[in-house]
Design a protein around this motif. Structure first.
Motif, mmCIF file in Angstrom:
data_model
loop_
_atom_site.group_PDB
_atom_site.id
_atom_site.type_symbol
_atom_site.label_atom_id
_atom_site.label_comp_id
_atom_site.label_asym_id
_atom_site.label_seq_id
_atom_site.Cartn_x
_atom_site.Cartn_y
_atom_site.Cartn_z
ATOM 1 N N VAL A 44 0.868 -1.172 0.000
ATOM 2 C CA VAL A 44 0.000 0.000 0.000
ATOM 3 C C VAL A 44 0.907 1.225 0.000
ATOM 4 C CG1 VAL A 44 -1.793 1.265 1.229
ATOM 5 C CG2 VAL A 44 -1.808 -1.233 1.262
ATOM 6 N N SER A 45 0.662 2.124 -0.947
ATOM 7 C CA SER A 45 1.496 3.323 -1.054
ATOM 8 C C SER A 45 1.025 4.385 -0.062
ATOM 9 C CB SER A 45 1.428 3.880 -2.478
ATOM 10 O OG SER A 45 0.159 4.470 -2.703
ATOM 11 N N VAL A 49 -3.030 3.429 -1.985
ATOM 12 C CA VAL A 49 -3.337 2.718 -3.215
ATOM 13 C C VAL A 49 -2.679 1.346 -3.122
ATOM 14 C CG1 VAL A 49 -3.092 2.710 -5.714
ATOM 15 C CG2 VAL A 49 -3.443 4.869 -4.503
ATOM 16 N N THR A 80 6.554 1.872 -0.079
ATOM 17 C CA THR A 80 5.256 1.297 0.275
ATOM 18 C C THR A 80 5.370 0.518 1.580
ATOM 19 O OG1 THR A 80 5.624 -0.789 -0.881
ATOM 20 C CG2 THR A 80 4.718 1.044 -2.192
#
Length: 156
Positions: A44-45, A49, A80
């Motif tokens: 997950v960034s 996202v 991330t």
């Protein structure tokens, strides 16, 4: 006659350089192509996202029986949640039966003390490996869920 003298002088100079310099220099590490389906991790960034991150293993032959393993990640992958994960590489030499397992961190600046590359005594021959993204002691859920990977290469 002059050419013969020049050849003898050149040969003597090379021999002297080898004796005085300690011999012939060692060959530089050689990158070995690894044919693989990389392990896939969940990331997950910072913009929340989600997406996949692939743990691709690299191998370098350092000597006839040793291989240096690494799994470097791109800067975008390191930014991330998967950037805090580790990659476990298990290997088997199908010619000699030598096997083992090493763990590396893909992101150089992550605080975990795990090294970014590890030298293993794989022996020479066909090496089969499996890769797995695992959490670190600092972030046990990093990169999870994940799918393991598999690969092969020939160690000189």
């Amino acid at each position: 006659m002059r050419k013969l003298g020049l050849r003898c002088a050149t040969t003597a100079a090379v021999f002297a350089a080898m004796v005085v310099g300690g011999g012939v220099a060692q060959a530089a590490p050689v990158a070995v192509p690894v044919y693989q389906i990389p392990a896939t991790a969940f990331a997950v960034s910072g913009l929340v996202v989600p997406g996949p991150v692939f743990a691709t293993v690299t191998a370098r032959s350092l000597a006839p029986t040793t291989t240096e393993f690494a799994a470097p990640a791109s800067p975008s992958a390191c930014a991330t949640t998967a950037g805090r994960a580790l990659v476990k590489i298990s290997y088997l030499n199908v010619n000699t039966g030598a096997s083992g397992s090493v763990t590396v961190k893909p992101c150089e600046y992550f605080i975990d003390p795990t090294p970014t590359s590890v030298v293993a005594n794989t022996g020479s021959g066909r090496i089969v490996l499996t890769t797995q993204v695992v959490g670190s002691p600092f972030a046990p859920a990093a990169g999870q869920p994940s799918i393991p990977g598999i690969g092969t290469f020939h160690a000189p």
